[in-house]
Write an enzyme that holds these catalytic residues in place. Structure first.
Site, mmCIF file in Angstrom:
data_model
loop_
_atom_site.group_PDB
_atom_site.id
_atom_site.type_symbol
_atom_site.label_atom_id
_atom_site.label_comp_id
_atom_site.label_asym_id
_atom_site.label_seq_id
_atom_site.Cartn_x
_atom_site.Cartn_y
_atom_site.Cartn_z
ATOM 1 N N CYS A 1 63.191 5.977 10.567
ATOM 2 C CA CYS A 1 64.206 6.368 9.595
ATOM 3 C C CYS A 1 64.437 7.877 9.704
ATOM 4 O O CYS A 1 63.497 8.664 9.721
ATOM 5 C CB CYS A 1 63.752 6.004 8.194
ATOM 6 S SG CYS A 1 64.809 6.679 6.893
ATOM 7 N N GLY B 1 62.752 -25.690 -2.024
ATOM 8 C CA GLY B 1 63.736 -25.740 -0.941
ATOM 9 C C GLY B 1 64.836 -26.756 -1.141
ATOM 10 O O GLY B 1 65.810 -26.757 -0.403
ATOM 11 N N CYS C 1 66.679 3.977 6.373
ATOM 12 C CA CYS C 1 66.212 2.772 5.689
ATOM 13 C C CYS C 1 67.389 2.146 4.947
ATOM 14 O O CYS C 1 68.149 2.835 4.285
ATOM 15 C CB CYS C 1 65.147 3.109 4.653
ATOM 16 S SG CYS C 1 63.622 3.716 5.357
ATOM 17 N N CYS D 1 63.067 4.331 0.641
ATOM 18 C CA CYS D 1 63.265 5.582 1.360
ATOM 19 C C CYS D 1 63.029 6.785 0.434
ATOM 20 O O CYS D 1 62.285 7.705 0.772
ATOM 21 C CB CYS D 1 64.675 5.618 1.925
ATOM 22 S SG CYS D 1 64.935 6.843 3.212
ATOM 23 N N CYS E 1 63.184 9.489 5.986
ATOM 24 C CA CYS E 1 61.799 9.450 5.518
ATOM 25 C C CYS E 1 60.810 9.210 6.656
ATOM 26 O O CYS E 1 59.609 9.259 6.456
ATOM 27 C CB CYS E 1 61.630 8.390 4.442
ATOM 28 S SG CYS E 1 61.661 6.711 5.067
#
Lengths: 327, 261
Positions: free
Chosen positions: A267, A58, A292, A298, A270
């Protein structure tokens, strides 16, 4: 999209090798450039910075960023990291807004194919290096994969403190209380924490980090991820990292815990109800389609469904319709 | 709170600050006791603000020491301790009230967030509690409850100053530095603010160093007074004593130059 790119995507899996061979003939490593564009000394410098970044999860490590053949803001940081870590055996995937076929993703993928000759892919599971701007793939990552993020503004404290000297001091002394002022203000104004992307996180219980413009939907995927995650900011010349299996906690209040966004629909292509959805207006009447944002996820789901549906004839019609709707 | 009057809260020894060839303040020595309000008066350019900034750790003095004794009896040499310790003290034990409230406030977040910031800085992570505390303090400084979510930009000068005071006092500092807290406010607003400050100082047993050029403010707020002239302390003592019976020529001049309404 270039002609070659289309050839690559349109080839079904069987003839992929042939396509790959023809692509590398015409687009194989260009002469006159070092492997992966950067010279070896630069790569060594960046690798040292990456090692330091991994050692202090970080923490933003400054590095001597180079000019790349790409405008700032288009992924110069990510591209330098990828150039430093990529080897001949790697398989590269580049995504922009979750999609493999946007201009930026296509150009960067082509850049590396031409300067290294490595294999590129659109499938998350096949990739060893995934360079990304806005998304983390929906498909879970594995330990032999590296995520490379393109970061526009690496400093999470910038909005409350414009002085670089001061923000470094705040990081050093762990003075992160003021980060919550923004969250407080959000709850006061909107009734909830309204940060949708670049949601600040606490890495390894120590450094507050800006996770690049990924939606907060993807924040939980960073937590204890088995993949190494590297972040490169080209303009600001900073690199930071989240090593595998490191805790990444999104900042929140006890009584307003961190939450990811939810959609009340699936979605449209899909039918996935667990992925990040993009809203697309498909005609002049304002008809909307939710799909998606991760195109690979997808299409993978649609291929699986089509295979399953072919076994049961009564749903073949539906499968055909889904196929037609595919872009 | 259990006051130990045998030990001072702040001990200043020979504090000197030079700006190149110029003198900011020279050889200032004093002690501040718990619960005491010390006024620093003098004309502009006499080194009052330099002194205050050296005390608060914002400026590094050229010579001298500032010793702070915490509630647990630990002694800190303000300019000798690591910056981390100094910054922690700034957040927990001390507060600074600026002359211009815009310097001490975040103008682009709501009043509640301003008051809550010091609480969050020391680890408060419960929204409802922070908000409750902010509301309590707004009421204390006589700002309406309905202004909690308003931006400071919509506040008047007097309200801004009161908001800054609430923001500074919210986590119970022991020592507050105030630089001209009533500067730039009209007289009736000044009077209300002074009233409020006096009450808060008494209620919470605060110690404070108040820098002002206004002798009326000093008389109302300060228990003890230091008169500064050309960077040096020329006279000090109990406020009424100094103002009613000034010994030094400069103090006499200062006291006699106050306009009588």
């Amino acid at each position: 999209m270039s002609e070659e790119e289309q050839t690559g995507t349109q080839n079904p899996e069987g003839s992929e090798k042939a396509a790959e061979a023809s692509a590398s003939n015409r687009f194989g490593p260009v002469r006159g450039y070092n492997f992966a564009y950067l010279d070896e000394q630069t790569k060594r410098m960046i690798r040292r910075v990456i090692l330091k970044a991994i050692a202090i999860p970080g923490y933003q490590v400054p590095f001597g960023g180079r000019e790349m053949p790409l405008a700032y803001g288009w992924g110069t940081g990510g591209i330098q990291i990828t150039a430093s870590i990529i080897g001949p055996g790697d398989v590269l995937k580049v995504i922009d807004q979750g999609s493999d076929d946007t201009t930026n993703a296509v150009s960067i993928r082509q850049f590396f194919r031409r300067t290294t000759g490595v294999k590129t892919t659109e499938k998350t599971v096949e990739a060893t290096i995934i360079q990304t701007r806005h998304r983390i793939p929906e498909t879970p990552l594995s330990a032999d994969q590296i995520m490379v993020y393109q970061v526009p503004i690496p400093e999470p404290l910038r909005w409350l403190e414009p002085r670089e000297v001061e923000t470094r001091k705040m990081h050093a002394l762990e003075e992160y209380g003021s980060m919550h002022v923004k969250l407080y203000e959000d709850i006061t104004r909107h009734g909830r924490i309204a940060i949708g992307w670049n949601y600040p996180v606490l890495v390894n219980h120590r450094y507050v980090m800006s996770p690049s413009p990924i939606p907060k939907f993807d924040n939980p995927k960073m937590d204890r991820s088995p993949a190494l995650q590297l972040f490169g900011a080209g303009r600001e010349k900073r690199i930071y990292a989240v090593p595998p299996h490191t805790t990444v906690k999104s900042l929140d209040f006890e009584d307003h815990p961190f939450q990811v966004e939810r959609w009340d629909r699936c979605c449209g292509l899909c039918g996935a109800d667990d992925s990040f959805l993009d809203e697309i207006i498909v005609d002049d009447q304002g008809t909307r389609l939710f799909v998606c944002s991760d195109t690979d996820y997808c299409s993978q789901r649609r291929t699986e469904q089509a295979a399953k549906d072919r076994e049961s004839p009564e749903s073949a019609a539906l499968a055909d319709r889904l196929q037609e709707m595919a872009p | 709170m259990n006051h130990d009057f045998s030990s001072s809260l702040l001990a200043v020894e020979g504090l000197t600050k030079y700006y190149g060839r110029h003198t900011g303040c020279k050889d200032v020595t004093f002690q501040l006791w718990p619960g005491e309000v010390l006024g620093v008066v003098g004309e502009s350019g006499s080194g009052k603000t330099t002194l205050l900034q050296c005390l608060a750790g914002a400026l590094t003095p050229s010579a001298g020491r500032v010793i702070y004794r915490s509630a647990r009896g630990e002694e800190f040499d303000i300019h000798g301790v690591p910056e981390a310790t100094r910054r922690r003290l700034m957040k927990t034990d001390w507060g600074v009230v600026h002359q211009n409230p815009r310097d001490g406030l975040r103008m682009r977040v709501s009043a509640g967030a301003n008051v809550g910031e010091r609480l969050m800085a020391v680890g408060a992570r419960n929204y409802a509690q922070i908000r409750g505390e902010a509301l309590k303090w707004l009421t204390r400084v006589e700002i309406g409850r309905d202004r909690l979510d308003d931006l400071p930009q919509t506040f008047s000068g007097g309200m801004l100053q009161r908001l800054q005071i609430a923001r500074t006092l919210v986590n119970g500092p022991r020592l507050v530095f105030m630089d001209e807290p009533t500067g730039g406010l009209d007289v009736s607003v000044q009077a209300r603010l002074l009233d409020l400050l006096r009450r808060l100082v008494m209620d919470f047993g605060l110690s404070a160093v108040v820098v002002t050029h206004d002798l009326a403010v000093a008389r109302l707020l300060a228990h003890r007074l230091m008169v500064m002239h050309q960077g040096r302390v020329v006279e000090s003592g109990l406020t009424d004593q100094v103002l009613d019976d000034p010994h030094q020529p400069y103090t006499q001049l200062l006291v006699s130059s106050v306009l009588q309404a």
